[in-house]
Design an enzyme around this catalytic site. Sequence first.
Site, PDB file in Angstrom:
ATOM      1  N   ASP A   1       1.775   5.152  -3.512  1.00  0.00           N
ATOM      2  CA  ASP A   1       2.306   4.252  -4.540  1.00  0.00           C
ATOM      3  C   ASP A   1       2.910   2.991  -3.918  1.00  0.00           C
ATOM      4  O   ASP A   1       3.395   3.018  -2.789  1.00  0.00           O
ATOM      5  CB  ASP A   1       3.373   5.013  -5.360  1.00  0.00           C
ATOM      6  CG  ASP A   1       3.641   4.343  -6.692  1.00  0.00           C
ATOM      7  OD1 ASP A   1       2.848   3.469  -7.104  1.00  0.00           O
ATOM      8  OD2 ASP A   1       4.649   4.680  -7.331  1.00  0.00           O
TER       9      ASP A   1
ATOM     10  N   LEU B   1     -10.717  18.143   9.276  1.00  0.00           N
ATOM     11  CA  LEU B   1      -9.871  17.895   8.095  1.00  0.00           C
ATOM     12  C   LEU B   1     -10.699  17.880   6.805  1.00  0.00           C
ATOM     13  O   LEU B   1     -11.780  17.298   6.767  1.00  0.00           O
ATOM     14  CB  LEU B   1      -9.200  16.519   8.273  1.00  0.00           C
ATOM     15  CG  LEU B   1      -8.405  15.989   7.076  1.00  0.00           C
ATOM     16  CD1 LEU B   1      -7.093  16.753   6.929  1.00  0.00           C
ATOM     17  CD2 LEU B   1      -8.129  14.496   7.247  1.00  0.00           C
TER      18      LEU B   1
ATOM     19  N   HIS C   1      -3.901  -3.426  -2.955  1.00  0.00           N
ATOM     20  CA  HIS C   1      -4.875  -2.325  -2.948  1.00  0.00           C
ATOM     21  C   HIS C   1      -5.766  -2.407  -1.695  1.00  0.00           C
ATOM     22  O   HIS C   1      -6.066  -1.407  -1.058  1.00  0.00           O
ATOM     23  CB  HIS C   1      -5.736  -2.353  -4.212  1.00  0.00           C
ATOM     24  CG  HIS C   1      -4.947  -2.129  -5.474  1.00  0.00           C
ATOM     25  ND1 HIS C   1      -4.030  -1.122  -5.603  1.00  0.00           N
ATOM     26  CD2 HIS C   1      -4.935  -2.792  -6.674  1.00  0.00           C
ATOM     27  CE1 HIS C   1      -3.490  -1.157  -6.823  1.00  0.00           C
ATOM     28  NE2 HIS C   1      -4.013  -2.168  -7.483  1.00  0.00           N
TER      29      HIS C   1
HETATM   30  C1  IPE Z   1       0.651   7.431  -9.441  1.00  0.00           C
HETATM   31  O1  IPE Z   1       1.084   6.130  -9.333  1.00  0.00           O
HETATM   32  C2  IPE Z   1      -0.857   7.471  -9.416  1.00  0.00           C
HETATM   33  C3  IPE Z   1      -1.466   7.164  -8.138  1.00  0.00           C
HETATM   34  C4  IPE Z   1      -0.836   6.946  -7.014  1.00  0.00           C
HETATM   35  C5  IPE Z   1      -2.902   7.147  -8.156  1.00  0.00           C
HETATM   36  P1  IPE Z   1       1.453   5.268 -10.627  1.00  0.00           P
HETATM   37  O2  IPE Z   1       1.910   3.955 -10.127  1.00  0.00           O
HETATM   38  O3  IPE Z   1       0.310   5.256 -11.570  1.00  0.00           O
HETATM   39  O4  IPE Z   1       2.645   6.110 -11.253  1.00  0.00           O
HETATM   40  P2  IPE Z   1       3.818   5.659 -12.222  1.00  0.00           P
HETATM   41  O5  IPE Z   1       3.180   4.901 -13.341  1.00  0.00           O
HETATM   42  O6  IPE Z   1       4.732   4.788 -11.432  1.00  0.00           O
HETATM   43  O7  IPE Z   1       4.487   6.922 -12.656  1.00  0.00           O
HETATM   44  C1  IPE Z   2      -0.689   2.703  -6.163  1.00  0.00           C
HETATM   45  O1  IPE Z   2      -0.065   1.465  -6.217  1.00  0.00           O
HETATM   46  C2  IPE Z   2      -2.185   2.599  -6.411  1.00  0.00           C
HETATM   47  C3  IPE Z   2      -2.632   3.135  -7.716  1.00  0.00           C
HETATM   48  C4  IPE Z   2      -1.868   3.697  -8.601  1.00  0.00           C
HETATM   49  C5  IPE Z   2      -4.037   3.031  -8.009  1.00  0.00           C
HETATM   50  P1  IPE Z   2       0.331   0.782  -7.596  1.00  0.00           P
HETATM   51  O2  IPE Z   2      -0.824  -0.028  -8.070  1.00  0.00           O
HETATM   52  O3  IPE Z   2       0.823   1.783  -8.569  1.00  0.00           O
HETATM   53  O4  IPE Z   2       1.505  -0.167  -7.144  1.00  0.00           O
HETATM   54  P2  IPE Z   2       2.892  -0.421  -7.895  1.00  0.00           P
HETATM   55  O5  IPE Z   2       3.509   0.909  -8.152  1.00  0.00           O
HETATM   56  O6  IPE Z   2       2.578  -1.162  -9.145  1.00  0.00           O
HETATM   57  O7  IPE Z   2       3.683  -1.220  -6.925  1.00  0.00           O
HETATM   58 MG    MG Z   3       2.674   2.573  -8.959  1.00  0.00          MG
END
Ligand code: IPE
Ligand code: IPE
Ligand code: MG
Length: 280
Positions: free
Chosen positions: A35, A146, A52
């Site tokens: 995240d 792995l 990303h």
């Molecule tokens: C969780 O992250 C999903 C992934 C890492 C794929 P999100 O960014 O979607 O989660 P929330 O919305 O903060 O709970």
């Molecule tokens: C995690 O990073 C990747 C996915 C959920 C696909 P985020 O895109 O959720 O990044 P934040 O949480 O908005 O910073």
């Molecule tokens: Mg996120």
Amino acid sequence: MKRRSPNRPTAEDKKIQEGLRSSGNIPVHIAVIMDGNGRWATERSLPRVAGHNEGVGSVRDIVEACGQLGVGHLTLYAFSTENWNRPREEVSTLMRLLLNSLQNETDKLHQNNVRLTAIGDIEKLPVKVQDKLAQAISITKNNTGLTLNLALSYSSRWEIAQAVRSIVRKAQKGEIELDDIDESFIADHLTTKGMPEPDLLIRTSGEYRLSNFMLWQLAYAELYISPKFWPEFHRKDLYEAIKDFQKRERRFGLVSEQVRRRKNGGEKSLANKIFESITG
Ligand code: IPE
Ligand code: IPE
Ligand code: MG
């Protein structure tokens, strides 16, 4: 595809990895909620996509380090059911990135003896992605290092709902009795069938929540929250997480003394039996 020149750890890395291994307690299955890509980019006045993109580098590093360390399974939460509701532009960017990563990384995964698997509602992914994914899974299926398990279009509640449907279907056909439905039977109807449960869950970006991830499987996982955004989470951070994990006492509902006795190879007590039934 032939396997060539697997990646090797640097001397410094090797030393740290040996240190972690010497405790005899490398997690069998690490699950990661990756995240913070968006926030990483925003902090640098970059578009979210840049976060990303940068996150792919962290995936590469963590996968390599886990392979070298001898971790059995690594599950990466890459795209959730709920993530489909993000702006269309971001969803297509993520799908394109996934496609490119599968295209560019499969060869290297194979060289490193990694077996790729996936969990989630894969049929929802664009057909091109499904095809590449199936191809990568098939190429790497006999690898013995792995297991890299990608959670794609995954959510735990989706998974539990589909497990219930498949169990009820069997009951309707008269294939099972009510008493057949115990914990291991349910586990066998989840997408993680046959996988050990994660013993360590890492979430990056300082968020203290599960976001619909492996609710069943994480019942006894040790949780590690890193304040770092995913694009800045690298193998040194993974080593810290494992070091922290190794300091924990996993009691599985027992009291310390029972756990210690078990560790010291005490008599086959009730505690041992409970412990073994939970930890496999
Ligand atoms: C969780 O992250 C999903 C992934 C890492 C794929 P999100 O960014 O979607 O989660 P929330 O919305 O903060 O709970
Ligand atoms: C995690 O990073 C990747 C996915 C959920 C696909 P985020 O895109 O959720 O990044 P934040 O949480 O908005 O910073
Ligand atoms: Mg996120």
